[in-house]
Each structure stands twice: as structure tokens, then as C-alpha cells.
Scaffold this motif. Structure first.
Motif, PDB file in Angstrom:
ATOM      1  N   ILE A 145       0.828  -1.211   0.000  1.00  0.00           N
ATOM      2  CA  ILE A 145       0.000   0.000   0.000  1.00  0.00           C
ATOM      3  C   ILE A 145       0.864   1.265   0.000  1.00  0.00           C
ATOM      4  CG2 ILE A 145      -1.743   1.317   1.296  1.00  0.00           C
ATOM      5  CD1 ILE A 145      -2.968  -1.317   2.157  1.00  0.00           C
ATOM      6  N   ALA A 146       2.035   1.209   0.604  1.00  0.00           N
ATOM      7  CA  ALA A 146       2.938   2.373   0.620  1.00  0.00           C
ATOM      8  C   ALA A 146       3.304   2.824  -0.788  1.00  0.00           C
ATOM      9  CB  ALA A 146       4.204   2.046   1.405  1.00  0.00           C
ATOM     10  N   LYS A 158       8.513   4.006  -2.089  1.00  0.00           N
ATOM     11  CA  LYS A 158       9.048   2.654  -1.902  1.00  0.00           C
ATOM     12  C   LYS A 158       9.032   2.271  -0.422  1.00  0.00           C
ATOM     13  CE  LYS A 158      12.185   2.730  -5.903  1.00  0.00           C
ATOM     14  NZ  LYS A 158      13.598   2.570  -6.337  1.00  0.00           N
ATOM     15  N   ALA A 159       9.351   0.993  -0.167  1.00  0.00           N
ATOM     16  CA  ALA A 159       9.392   0.485   1.205  1.00  0.00           C
ATOM     17  C   ALA A 159      10.698  -0.264   1.440  1.00  0.00           C
ATOM     18  CB  ALA A 159       8.200  -0.440   1.460  1.00  0.00           C
ATOM     19  N   SER A 184       2.850  -7.433  -9.785  1.00  0.00           N
ATOM     20  CA  SER A 184       3.503  -7.992  -8.602  1.00  0.00           C
ATOM     21  C   SER A 184       5.024  -7.858  -8.647  1.00  0.00           C
ATOM     22  CB  SER A 184       3.114  -9.471  -8.435  1.00  0.00           C
ATOM     23  OG  SER A 184       3.461 -10.216  -9.595  1.00  0.00           O
ATOM     24  N   GLU A 185       5.596  -7.984  -9.844  1.00  0.00           N
ATOM     25  CA  GLU A 185       7.053  -7.853  -9.953  1.00  0.00           C
ATOM     26  C   GLU A 185       7.484  -6.409  -9.702  1.00  0.00           C
ATOM     27  OE1 GLU A 185       8.790  -9.526 -13.427  1.00  0.00           O
ATOM     28  OE2 GLU A 185       8.083 -11.557 -12.980  1.00  0.00           O
ATOM     29  N   ALA A 186       6.692  -5.463 -10.163  1.00  0.00           N
ATOM     30  CA  ALA A 186       6.987  -4.049  -9.910  1.00  0.00           C
ATOM     31  C   ALA A 186       6.878  -3.755  -8.416  1.00  0.00           C
ATOM     32  CB  ALA A 186       6.024  -3.158 -10.688  1.00  0.00           C
ATOM     33  N   ALA A 187       5.882  -4.370  -7.763  1.00  0.00           N
ATOM     34  CA  ALA A 187       5.711  -4.171  -6.319  1.00  0.00           C
ATOM     35  C   ALA A 187       6.913  -4.702  -5.552  1.00  0.00           C
ATOM     36  CB  ALA A 187       4.431  -4.868  -5.850  1.00  0.00           C
ATOM     37  N   ILE A 219      11.942   9.343  -1.886  1.00  0.00           N
ATOM     38  CA  ILE A 219      11.419   8.166  -2.595  1.00  0.00           C
ATOM     39  C   ILE A 219      10.808   7.154  -1.633  1.00  0.00           C
ATOM     40  CG2 ILE A 219      12.077   6.182  -4.026  1.00  0.00           C
ATOM     41  CD1 ILE A 219      11.991   8.790  -5.554  1.00  0.00           C
ATOM     42  N   PHE A 220      11.420   6.974  -0.465  1.00  0.00           N
ATOM     43  CA  PHE A 220      10.946   5.958   0.476  1.00  0.00           C
ATOM     44  C   PHE A 220       9.908   6.542   1.427  1.00  0.00           C
ATOM     45  CE2 PHE A 220      14.792   4.038  -1.040  1.00  0.00           C
ATOM     46  CZ  PHE A 220      14.536   2.678  -1.018  1.00  0.00           C
ATOM     47  N   ARG A 221       8.898   5.736   1.724  1.00  0.00           N
ATOM     48  CA  ARG A 221       7.830   6.175   2.617  1.00  0.00           C
ATOM     49  C   ARG A 221       7.629   5.242   3.811  1.00  0.00           C
ATOM     50  NH1 ARG A 221       8.377  10.525   1.834  1.00  0.00           N
ATOM     51  NH2 ARG A 221       7.371  11.879   0.304  1.00  0.00           N
ATOM     52  N   LEU A 222       8.267   4.061   3.795  1.00  0.00           N
ATOM     53  CA  LEU A 222       8.013   3.086   4.856  1.00  0.00           C
ATOM     54  C   LEU A 222       9.270   2.287   5.176  1.00  0.00           C
ATOM     55  CD1 LEU A 222       5.899   1.421   6.621  1.00  0.00           C
ATOM     56  CD2 LEU A 222       5.699  -0.086   4.633  1.00  0.00           C
TER      57      LEU A 222
END
Length: 342
Positions: A145-146, A158-159, A184-187, A219-222
């Protein structure tokens, strides 16, 4: 927002919104204030990548860096103060800073309502409970979800996932990504995963990811750590080592809080529980308490107690929070992650 647009956004997170301001100053700026490039490189190797991080570190800590004398550290602190003031501000100015806080959905509406919308950036959210209460499943759901657009309850970023117990599963990420209709691969590509093998390695990984946050601005959120305490319980045993364990844990949690505020990321920690023998005498219905003692209690911004309900139902209770009242909400664990109880 249309789902195909969401898929396009996820495959390339994450271009920042034009009006989003990166609110930290890179450490390279110190070169303009008399700090040489060699010393800046040494700071980066120590995981100190922003001017704010220099201010957050004590002189004692900075003096431990090879080649840094007290005189050099004083000069460094003075240069940092010129670039980024760490003095008093008005409540109104602080409220403007808090507007940068983002909220990431957990995947379950009732749980989001309990938390005031989801887990917040610039803070630490801790979830503790027995096995099979969904601590790790919430972590996996948040990682997907992030990456979603903010209009879908995501963080548009990103996480990172520090795995201390070998619980990260790419299959779960794929299933959760399928639920939201994204590739899913992008996730998986947008999640950095590292396996920590001892408490010292865990701290090294936190230092490393902080450098990555500084390198990839906004870029990162989690950041997930699952679990925060497991390796400490292994590395430090008995009452004789309890004091040292708590000191090391305190240093790690302090570093995480600074990272959360410095880079505007949400930090989600899972924690274990232990039996409380004294609770039986006070007629407590569920005599379990989180591991980590007062150190853990004071470091976490929001604490969630997860327990099993009837059948497949799970219950989350706000154990402590400065934002939301003490209350409970049900949720369920499915193939697609955390959902509302049907």
C-alpha cells in the motif's frame, strides 16, 4: 483514480509531486562552510548523510569517527547550525511542518479509522501480540500500500523491510499486489529487503538504509522491522545483560525516531509479548505484556496490541497514542492481506 493509472504509478514511483519539498539538507552542503570532502565522506560511511543528522548526533558520538577531534567536531556542529537551525520555532511554524505528515492505509477501513487514517510518517508505530495475530501480515500489506498513489491511501513511494526472523515472503507480496490490481514484480522491485542476523547487524542495516533514504530523496515512505526485539533477546540473556540490552535497544530506537523525522518515513515495528506473572493477581483478562520495557514504551509513538478474536477475527487495540483515543477495531487476515471483517 483509475486502476490502470495506479499500475503506471506503481511501476515508476515515484516521481515526486512538483510541489513537494525535500525538507532535509544534504551533508555535501557543509563543503561550502569549511568542512573538507574527506571528512564528509567519513560522515557518510558512518551513516550521517544530512545536516540534520549531524545536529542529532552528540559530540561524543561524532568524536568516535576516525580522524574526528573535539575541535573538528565543534567546527562541524557550528557549520551545521548555520545551514539548518535547530532552535525554537512557533507552534504555528511547527503546525506547517506537521502538514508534511502522510498517512498509509493498513488495508482495513476499521483499522484505519482506529489509527486516524492509517500509520503516520515521521513517527514509529509498534504492533505487539501473540503469534498468528497478523503483525507480519500487516507489515506485508503496508509494503504494498505504501507504493500506491496517495488518493488510494498509499504513500506514493518505496518500502524497506529489515527481517530479523526470516518471515518476509515474496509470495505474500504478490498476492497482496494482485488484490490491488498492480504488477507484482513491480511491487517487489519497490521493496528493499535485508535479513539481519544479530543485533549489531540490525543496527548496521538501519545505518545503511538511512544513507539510502538520503541518496534517493523523498522516494521511500516506509521502513518495517520485523521484529525489533527478537535478536536482542537472543544476543543478551539473563538479568546480568539486561542493562546492556536496554541501552543498545534505546540507541537503536533513538536512531529510528530520528530517521522517521529526518526523511518523513513511517516506521512500523513488530514486537513480541511475554507472560506477566504478576498480572494474574490483579484479575487482568490477558496477562501478557510487550517485550522491551519502558524503553520500548517511550520510543513508540503509537502502540497497537493485537489479539485473536472469534474464528478468523483479530482485534487491534490502541495501547498508547498521542493522536487517537484508546479503542478497538476488528480485522481479518486473508490471502490479499489485511481486510475488514465481513
Amino acid at each position: 483514480m483509475a486502476m490502470d493509472q495506479a499500475v503506471r504509478d506503481i511501476e515508476d514511483p515515484i516521481e515526486e509531486e512538483e510541489n513537494e519539498e525535500i525538507f532535509f539538507t544534504e551533508i555535501d552542503e557543509l563543503q561550502n562552510h569549511g568542512i573538507n570532502a574527506a571528512d564528509i565522506t567519513k560522515l557518510k560511511l558512518a551513516g550521517i548523510c544530512t545536516v540534520r543528522c549531524v545536529q542529532m548526533m552528540t559530540k561524543k558520538t561524532l568524536c568516535k569517527i576516525k580522524g574526528f577531534s573535539e575541535t573538528k567536531v565543534d567546527k562541524l556542529k557550528e557549520a551545521a547550525a548555520k545551514l539548518d537551525s535547530a532552535s525554537f520555532i512557533t507552534g504555528l511554524e511547527y503546525s506547517v511542518q506537521r502538514k508534511k505528515v502522510m498517512v498509509i492505509s493498513t488495508g482495513a477501513k476499521q483499522l484505519d479509522e482506529l489509527l486516524g487514517g492509517g500509520i503516520q510518517t515521521m513517527s514509529i508505530t509498534e504492533a505487539f501480540g501473540e503469534f498468528r495475530t497478523g503483525k507480519t501480515q500487516i507489515a506485508h500489506t503496508l509494503c504494498v500500500i505504501a507504493q500506491l498513489p496517495t488518493a488510494m491511501g498509499g504513500g506514493n513511494g518505496k518500502a524497506a523491510y529489515i527481517d530479523t526472523e526470516g518471515t518476509f515472503r515474496h509470495e505474500r507480496i504478490k498476492a497482496i499486489a494482485d488484490r490491488f490490481g498492480i504488477d507484482s514484480e513491480a511491487a517487489l522491485e519497490n521493496i528493499l529487503v535485508a535479513r539481519a542476523y544479530n543485533s549489531e547487524h540490525q543496527m548496521d542495516l538501519i545505518t545503511e538504509i538511512a544513507a539510502r533514504f538520503a541518496e534517493e530523496k523523498g522516494i521511500f515512505r516506509l521502513l518495517v522491522i520485523d521484529s525489533i526485539i527478537a535478536l536482542f533477546r537472543t544476543d543478551f540473556s539473563g538479568r546480568g545483560e539486561l542493562s546492556e540490552r536496554q541501552q543498545k535497544l534505546n540507541q537503536m530506537l533513538s536512531r529510528l525516531m530520528k530517521i522517521a523525522e529526518e526523511f518523513n518515513v513511517a516506521i512500523y515495528l513488530t514486537n513480541q509479548v511475554q507472560s506477566d506473572p504478576g498480572a494474574g493477581m490483579t484479575f487482568v483478562a490477558d496477562p501478557k505484556k510487550p517485550v522491551g520495557g519502558h524503553i520500548m514504551a517511550h520510543a513508540s509513538t503509537t502502540r497497537l496490541y493485537l489479539r485473536k478474536g472469534r474464528g478468523e477475527e483479530r482485534i487491534a487495540k490502541v495501547y498508547d497514542s498521542p493522536d487517537v483515543p484508546e479503542a478497538e477495531a476488528p480485522y481479518a487476515i486473508t490471502v490479499g492481506g489485511i481486510v475488514d471483517v465481513s
